[in-house]
Design an enzyme around this catalytic site. Structure first.
Site, PDB file in Angstrom:
ATOM      1  N   GLY A  46       0.772  -1.242   0.000  1.00 36.91           N
ATOM      2  CA  GLY A  46       0.000   0.000   0.000  1.00 36.91           C
ATOM      3  C   GLY A  46       0.801   1.288   0.000  1.00 36.91           C
ATOM      4  N   GLU A 100       4.091   4.124   6.044  1.00 38.06           N
ATOM      5  CA  GLU A 100       2.865   3.317   5.971  1.00 38.06           C
ATOM      6  C   GLU A 100       1.787   4.088   5.202  1.00 38.06           C
ATOM      7  OE1 GLU A 100       1.516   0.680   5.906  1.00 38.06           O
ATOM      8  OE2 GLU A 100       0.486   0.015   7.700  1.00 38.06           O
ATOM      9  N   ASP A 101       0.882   3.370   4.579  1.00 36.44           N
ATOM     10  CA  ASP A 101      -0.197   4.041   3.843  1.00 36.44           C
ATOM     11  C   ASP A 101      -1.284   4.545   4.790  1.00 36.44           C
ATOM     12  OD1 ASP A 101      -1.008   1.426   4.448  1.00 36.44           O
ATOM     13  OD2 ASP A 101      -1.787   0.978   2.452  1.00 36.44           O
ATOM     14  N   ASP A 104      -5.156   2.247  10.847  1.00 39.77           N
ATOM     15  CA  ASP A 104      -6.591   2.051  11.053  1.00 39.77           C
ATOM     16  C   ASP A 104      -6.797   1.609  12.508  1.00 39.77           C
ATOM     17  OD1 ASP A 104      -9.213   0.949  10.911  1.00 39.77           O
ATOM     18  OD2 ASP A 104      -9.005   0.526   8.801  1.00 39.77           O
ATOM     19  N   GLY A 106      -4.489   0.236  14.156  1.00 38.64           N
ATOM     20  CA  GLY A 106      -3.176   0.451  14.762  1.00 38.64           C
ATOM     21  C   GLY A 106      -2.440  -0.853  15.027  1.00 38.64           C
ATOM     22  N   THR A 108      -1.304  -3.214  12.963  1.00 41.40           N
ATOM     23  CA  THR A 108      -0.167  -3.485  12.083  1.00 41.40           C
ATOM     24  C   THR A 108       1.058  -2.686  12.516  1.00 41.40           C
ATOM     25  OG1 THR A 108      -1.729  -3.792  10.274  1.00 41.40           O
ATOM     26  CG2 THR A 108       0.590  -3.562   9.676  1.00 41.40           C
ATOM     27  N   LYS A 132      -6.814   6.992  10.532  1.00 40.15           N
ATOM     28  CA  LYS A 132      -8.248   6.880  10.834  1.00 40.15           C
ATOM     29  C   LYS A 132      -8.376   6.720  12.346  1.00 40.15           C
ATOM     30  CE  LYS A 132      -9.817   3.847   7.131  1.00 40.15           C
ATOM     31  NZ  LYS A 132     -10.640   2.652   6.837  1.00 40.15           N
ATOM     32  N   PHE A 153     -13.759   3.352   3.981  1.00 40.71           N
ATOM     33  CA  PHE A 153     -12.741   2.553   3.316  1.00 40.71           C
ATOM     34  C   PHE A 153     -12.237   3.323   2.101  1.00 40.71           C
ATOM     35  CE2 PHE A 153     -10.703  -0.781   0.909  1.00 40.71           C
ATOM     36  CZ  PHE A 153     -10.008  -1.442   1.915  1.00 40.71           C
ATOM     37  N   ASP A 160      -5.663  -0.310  -2.017  1.00 39.83           N
ATOM     38  CA  ASP A 160      -6.469  -1.171  -2.880  1.00 39.83           C
ATOM     39  C   ASP A 160      -7.716  -1.688  -2.200  1.00 39.83           C
ATOM     40  OD1 ASP A 160      -4.985  -2.840  -0.999  1.00 39.83           O
ATOM     41  OD2 ASP A 160      -5.816  -4.520  -2.125  1.00 39.83           O
ATOM     42  N   ARG A 166      -5.164   0.710  -7.066  1.00 35.93           N
ATOM     43  CA  ARG A 166      -3.916   1.265  -6.536  1.00 35.93           C
ATOM     44  C   ARG A 166      -3.382   2.390  -7.421  1.00 35.93           C
ATOM     45  NH1 ARG A 166      -2.007  -2.098  -2.422  1.00 35.93           N
ATOM     46  NH2 ARG A 166      -2.371  -4.329  -2.672  1.00 35.93           N
TER      47      ARG A 166
HETATM   48  P1  XMP Z   1      -4.488  -1.593  10.932  1.00 38.43           P
HETATM   49  O1  XMP Z   1      -5.932  -1.832  11.239  1.00 38.43           O
HETATM   50  O2  XMP Z   1      -3.632  -2.728  11.345  1.00 38.43           O
HETATM   51  O3  XMP Z   1      -4.487  -1.528   9.368  1.00 38.43           O
HETATM   52  O4  XMP Z   1      -4.027  -0.250  11.461  1.00 38.43           O
HETATM   53  C1  XMP Z   1      -3.437  -1.140   8.631  1.00 38.43           C
HETATM   54  C2  XMP Z   1      -3.481  -1.791   7.265  1.00 38.43           C
HETATM   55  O5  XMP Z   1      -4.828  -2.062   6.853  1.00 38.43           O
HETATM   56  C3  XMP Z   1      -5.058  -1.676   5.535  1.00 38.43           C
HETATM   57  N1  XMP Z   1      -6.176  -0.722   5.513  1.00 38.43           N
HETATM   58  C4  XMP Z   1      -6.708  -0.205   4.419  1.00 38.43           C
HETATM   59  N2  XMP Z   1      -6.402  -0.398   3.135  1.00 38.43           N
HETATM   60  N3  XMP Z   1      -8.106   1.106   2.523  1.00 38.43           N
HETATM   61  C5  XMP Z   1      -7.096   0.269   2.185  1.00 38.43           C
HETATM   62  O6  XMP Z   1      -6.818   0.117   1.001  1.00 38.43           O
HETATM   63  C6  XMP Z   1      -8.472   1.359   3.804  1.00 38.43           C
HETATM   64  O7  XMP Z   1      -9.389   2.150   4.061  1.00 38.43           O
HETATM   65  C7  XMP Z   1      -7.743   0.653   4.804  1.00 38.43           C
HETATM   66  N4  XMP Z   1      -7.809   0.644   6.154  1.00 38.43           N
HETATM   67  C8  XMP Z   1      -6.836  -0.211   6.543  1.00 38.43           C
HETATM   68  C9  XMP Z   1      -3.762  -1.075   5.046  1.00 38.43           C
HETATM   69  O8  XMP Z   1      -3.122  -2.011   4.216  1.00 38.43           O
HETATM   70  C10 XMP Z   1      -2.917  -0.824   6.256  1.00 38.43           C
HETATM   71  O9  XMP Z   1      -1.569  -1.091   6.032  1.00 38.43           O
HETATM   72 MG    MG Z   2      -3.844  -2.739   1.733  1.00 38.78          MG
END
Ligand code: XMP
Ligand code: MG
Length: 176
Positions: A46, A100-101, A104, A106, A108, A132, A153, A160, A166
């Site tokens: 991402g 990081e992209d 969400d 947190g 990851t 987010k 989302f 993606d 992407r």
């Molecule tokens: P967490 O919940 O671990 O999530 O903070 C981080 C990873 O989840 C993916 N992610 C998204 N990917 N649109 C996306 O394309 C979204 O709205 C979204 N929300 C979470 C993303 O890969 C990120 O690294």
């Molecule tokens: Mg992703």
């Protein structure tokens, strides 16, 4: 899954706004890390576009390495994080910035940053394009976040839904 533009309900962040914020962030990082050995860690997939743009907004030298972790399938959180591709470098002689992209829940970044911290980098910080905060399920806070977004989302600018969208140059809200 199709790549039909009907799934794009609105542009949340324009290519121009992304460009501007990245220039600011690049300048800030360049000032903070001047004269230090800097390693940019791109979290695939991402953040590949964000990383490519951010490193070109730096006015200081850096090295770049890649890792891939899996935490999501489709558009739902599984709550699991595993390393799919690890860094090639020993990071103990670098100041590390994880790029990081989106943060969400947190989960990851909490997990990845603690795994990399165990490898004793000179310092470690996390720069995320999007945050987010409403979705947080951990106490993780990114050091730098370029944009806060509501609980929707998003796709585009590297992100993606099932590997689609992407390539869009902006961040858009995805409509199922
Ligand atoms: P967490 O919940 O671990 O999530 O903070 C981080 C990873 O989840 C993916 N992610 C998204 N990917 N649109 C996306 O394309 C979204 O709205 C979204 N929300 C979470 C993303 O890969 C990120 O690294
Ligand atoms: Mg992703």
């Amino acid at each position: 899954m199709d790549n039909n533009r009907e799934h794009i309900s609105r542009v949340l962040i324009s290519a121009e706004d992304i460009r501007e914020k990245i220039q600011e962030t690049g300048a800030m990082i360049s000032e903070m890390y001047a004269g230090k050995p800097l390693l940019i860690v791109c979290v695939l997939t991402g953040s590949f576009i964000f990383t490519a743009d951010l490193c070109r907004a730096l006015s200081i030298p850096c090295e770049i390495d890649f890792m891939s972790v899996k935490s999501y399938s489709g558009d739902r959180s599984t709550g699991k994080v595993g390393i799919v591709l690890d860094l090639k470098k020993d990071i103990s002689s670098y100041h590390v910035i994880i790029v990081e992209d989106i943060v969400d829940t947190g989960l990851t970044m909490k997990c990845v940053s603690s795994m990399l911290r165990e490898r004793n980098p000179l310092s470690l910080s996390v720069v995320t394009l999007l945050d987010k905060p409403e979705c947080r399920k951990t106490d993780f806070t990114p050091d730098v976040s370029l944009f806060r977004i509501p609980n929707v989302f998003v796709v585009g600018y590297g992100m993606d839904c099932d590997e689609q969208f992407r390539e869009l140059p902006y961040v858009a809200e995805y409509r199922p």
